[in-house]
Design a protein around this motif. Structure first.
Motif, PDB file in Angstrom:
ATOM      1  N   LEU A 212      24.657  61.101  -4.635  1.00 19.33           N
ATOM      2  CA  LEU A 212      24.195  62.340  -5.252  1.00 19.33           C
ATOM      3  C   LEU A 212      24.421  62.387  -6.754  1.00 19.33           C
ATOM      4  O   LEU A 212      24.237  63.436  -7.380  1.00 19.33           O
ATOM      5  CB  LEU A 212      24.887  63.542  -4.583  1.00 19.33           C
ATOM      6  CG  LEU A 212      24.493  63.794  -3.124  1.00 19.33           C
ATOM      7  CD1 LEU A 212      25.406  64.832  -2.485  1.00 19.33           C
ATOM      8  CD2 LEU A 212      23.039  64.240  -3.023  1.00 19.33           C
ATOM      9  N   VAL A 235      16.498  66.070 -11.020  1.00 19.39           N
ATOM     10  CA  VAL A 235      16.897  66.644  -9.737  1.00 19.39           C
ATOM     11  C   VAL A 235      16.111  67.917  -9.455  1.00 19.39           C
ATOM     12  O   VAL A 235      15.781  68.681 -10.369  1.00 19.39           O
ATOM     13  CB  VAL A 235      18.414  66.931  -9.690  1.00 19.39           C
ATOM     14  CG1 VAL A 235      19.218  65.668  -9.957  1.00 19.39           C
ATOM     15  CG2 VAL A 235      18.805  68.020 -10.681  1.00 19.39           C
ATOM     16  N   THR A 237      15.626  71.027  -6.074  1.00 21.28           N
ATOM     17  CA  THR A 237      16.076  71.533  -4.782  1.00 21.28           C
ATOM     18  C   THR A 237      14.919  72.223  -4.073  1.00 21.28           C
ATOM     19  O   THR A 237      14.020  72.784  -4.704  1.00 21.28           O
ATOM     20  CB  THR A 237      17.258  72.502  -4.927  1.00 21.28           C
ATOM     21  OG1 THR A 237      16.877  73.606  -5.762  1.00 21.28           O
ATOM     22  CG2 THR A 237      18.457  71.789  -5.549  1.00 21.28           C
ATOM     23  N   SER A 242      17.233  68.590  -1.107  1.00 19.45           N
ATOM     24  CA  SER A 242      17.135  68.231  -2.527  1.00 19.45           C
ATOM     25  C   SER A 242      16.414  66.904  -2.709  1.00 19.45           C
ATOM     26  O   SER A 242      16.246  66.123  -1.768  1.00 19.45           O
ATOM     27  CB  SER A 242      18.529  68.153  -3.164  1.00 19.45           C
ATOM     28  OG  SER A 242      19.283  67.071  -2.635  1.00 19.45           O
ATOM     29  N   TRP A 244      16.440  63.655  -5.684  1.00 18.85           N
ATOM     30  CA  TRP A 244      17.098  63.062  -6.839  1.00 18.85           C
ATOM     31  C   TRP A 244      16.333  61.797  -7.205  1.00 18.85           C
ATOM     32  O   TRP A 244      16.147  60.917  -6.366  1.00 18.85           O
ATOM     33  CB  TRP A 244      18.548  62.737  -6.474  1.00 18.85           C
ATOM     34  CG  TRP A 244      19.318  61.923  -7.463  1.00 18.85           C
ATOM     35  CD1 TRP A 244      19.354  62.055  -8.810  1.00 18.85           C
ATOM     36  CD2 TRP A 244      20.235  60.856  -7.153  1.00 18.85           C
ATOM     37  NE1 TRP A 244      20.220  61.144  -9.370  1.00 18.85           N
ATOM     38  CE2 TRP A 244      20.772  60.394  -8.372  1.00 18.85           C
ATOM     39  CE3 TRP A 244      20.646  60.258  -5.962  1.00 18.85           C
ATOM     40  CZ2 TRP A 244      21.697  59.352  -8.438  1.00 18.85           C
ATOM     41  CZ3 TRP A 244      21.568  59.226  -6.029  1.00 18.85           C
ATOM     42  CH2 TRP A 244      22.087  58.779  -7.257  1.00 18.85           C
ATOM     43  N   LEU A 359      23.697  67.845  -8.578  1.00 17.92           N
ATOM     44  CA  LEU A 359      23.496  67.859  -7.133  1.00 17.92           C
ATOM     45  C   LEU A 359      24.811  67.921  -6.374  1.00 17.92           C
ATOM     46  O   LEU A 359      24.883  68.502  -5.287  1.00 17.92           O
ATOM     47  CB  LEU A 359      22.692  66.626  -6.696  1.00 17.92           C
ATOM     48  CG  LEU A 359      21.174  66.746  -6.833  1.00 17.92           C
ATOM     49  CD1 LEU A 359      20.495  65.501  -6.302  1.00 17.92           C
ATOM     50  CD2 LEU A 359      20.641  67.977  -6.110  1.00 17.92           C
ATOM     51  N   TRP A 363      25.402  70.719  -3.519  1.00 13.56           N
ATOM     52  CA  TRP A 363      25.739  70.417  -2.133  1.00 13.56           C
ATOM     53  C   TRP A 363      27.123  70.913  -1.747  1.00 13.56           C
ATOM     54  O   TRP A 363      27.332  71.383  -0.619  1.00 13.56           O
ATOM     55  CB  TRP A 363      25.564  68.927  -1.858  1.00 13.56           C
ATOM     56  CG  TRP A 363      24.121  68.619  -1.590  1.00 13.56           C
ATOM     57  CD1 TRP A 363      23.206  68.114  -2.465  1.00 13.56           C
ATOM     58  CD2 TRP A 363      23.420  68.872  -0.385  1.00 13.56           C
ATOM     59  NE1 TRP A 363      21.968  68.029  -1.874  1.00 13.56           N
ATOM     60  CE2 TRP A 363      22.064  68.481  -0.594  1.00 13.56           C
ATOM     61  CE3 TRP A 363      23.780  69.382   0.863  1.00 13.56           C
ATOM     62  CZ2 TRP A 363      21.097  68.605   0.400  1.00 13.56           C
ATOM     63  CZ3 TRP A 363      22.818  69.494   1.860  1.00 13.56           C
ATOM     64  CH2 TRP A 363      21.497  69.107   1.622  1.00 13.56           C
TER      65      TRP A 363
END
Length: 373
Positions: A212, A235, A237, A242, A244, A359, A363
């Protein structure tokens, strides 16, 4: 991925690469290191994030044809995925209704599912097909079907409810927020390369954290990933999911081209993270899943790493990407995760997430089960 999305991501990545920047969060964020060590929290996570939450567990292509099956252990729940003669996918608890032994092992193709203990057999839809010395049992055959679990195939990904309390509706809608993005990947026809399994002396969240952020590329991966990939990340969402993306160093070539001449795919690597934390990595010739789940203690986890190849791509290229990524993951990422677990257990304190790790911040906020109590 459609061309419009690929162009947008390439544009962002090229700008970051040229300017030496990356997508960032508003500032630093931190959590207590007890999230990696607290047994009560570990049990809460198992209950809320895994047993009560639909789980992305496999690619559709791992069970490609009628009669094919795949057995999995998901948090110690023995799960059986199988296709019937019409290609419909079913999920069951892999346990004979006689004495509980497994009715299938590994993966393969079979005309029926047979328990190796006493020979009870089942059809692909889970109904009892036959049992030796049937006159010794009074329970009706129709009451001896395998215990069914909710299952759905969406966009080439298999999602299972590992608890009987998980509804079919929840499983069906688990990927809806990122569905349009996944649909463009056309994963349904991908074919299996290999499925690997690791037991790691680190909390499952520490394993996921590795996939991440790219902040660690220049140091941990300086002799591997960093030679071909840059840490400049874009990044995004999608509800509880998500995306990346980070560029190959070759992205600099796009600066000399008109956008109409740019490729239809991202000049780099893309990782989707599917709630509650399953990594889906996509490249030009294939895709991989990295799934980490809690082990029997807060400081342990079980990790699966699955590689697939695209039917329209290079099989050799997909295998090379899978093995390269898998070797880096096994030889560089997982040892440092175990090292972090030991250090955290010894020192306690806070776990810092920089502004350049957006990220991770996203998370860890999603994974905070205690805020729901």
């Amino acid at each position: 991925m459609d061309r419009k999305t690929a162009l947008s991501i390439n544009r962002r990545l090229l700008n970051h690469y040229i300017s030496g920047t990356t997508d960032v969060a508003p500032g630093e964020f931190s959590v207590g290191t007890d999230i990696f060590t607290d047994p009560k929290l570990a049990e809460l996570e198992r209950a809320k994030l895994f047993h009560a939450t639909p789980q992305p567990v496999a690619f559709s292509g791992e069970i490609p044809d009628p009669g094919c099956y795949l057995t999995l252990n998901i948090l110690d729940v023995p799960v059986l995925l199988v296709r019937d003669d019409h290609g419909r996918l079913f999920a069951f608890i892999n346990s004979c209704m006689h004495r509980g032994a497994q009715v299938a092992r590994g993966s393969g193709k079979a005309s029926s599912l047979v328990c190796a203990f006493h020979g009870w057999s089942y059809k692909h839809d889970g109904t009892l097909k036959g049992r030796p010395e049937a006159d010794m049992f009074a329970t009706r055959p129709e009451d001896c079907s395998l215990a069914r679990l909710a299952v759905a195939e969406k966009h080439g990904i298999v999602v299972v409810g590992c608890s009987a309390d998980t509804s079919q509706r929840a499983v069906d809608s688990a990927l809806d927020e990122i569905g349009l993005e996944l649909e463009c990947l056309q994963l349904r026809e991908y074919k299996l390369i290999e499925r690997r399994r690791f037991e790691v002396a680190a909390n499952w969240k520490l394993i996921n954290d590795l996939s991440l952020e790219s902040y660690h590329f220049k140091t941990l991966h300086r002799e591997s990933v960093a030679k071909i990939l840059a840490p400049n990340a874009a990044v995004d969402t999608f509800g509880r999911h998500s995306r990346w993306a980070f560029p190959m160093k070759s992205i600099a070539r796009l600066e000399q081209l008109k956008e109409s001449e740019w490729p239809d795919s991202v000049e780099g690597s893309v990782t989707y993270t599917l709630y509650p934390g399953v990594m889906l990595l996509v490249n030009a010739s294939g895709a991989q899943i990295i799934r980490s789940e809690p082990g029997h203690s807060p400081g342990s986890s079980v990790v699966t790493y699955v590689g697939m190849y695209a039917p329209h791509g290079s099989f050799d290229g997909a295998c090379e990407a899978f093995r390269f990524g898998g070797d880096v993951f096994a030889d560089e990422d997982l040892p440092v995760a175990a090292e972090c677990q030991r250090g955290i257990e010894a020192r306690g304190g806070r776990y810092l997430l920089g502004a350049n790790e957006p990220l991770l911040q996203f998370w860890h906020k999603l994974w905070d089960c205690r805020s729901d109590e």
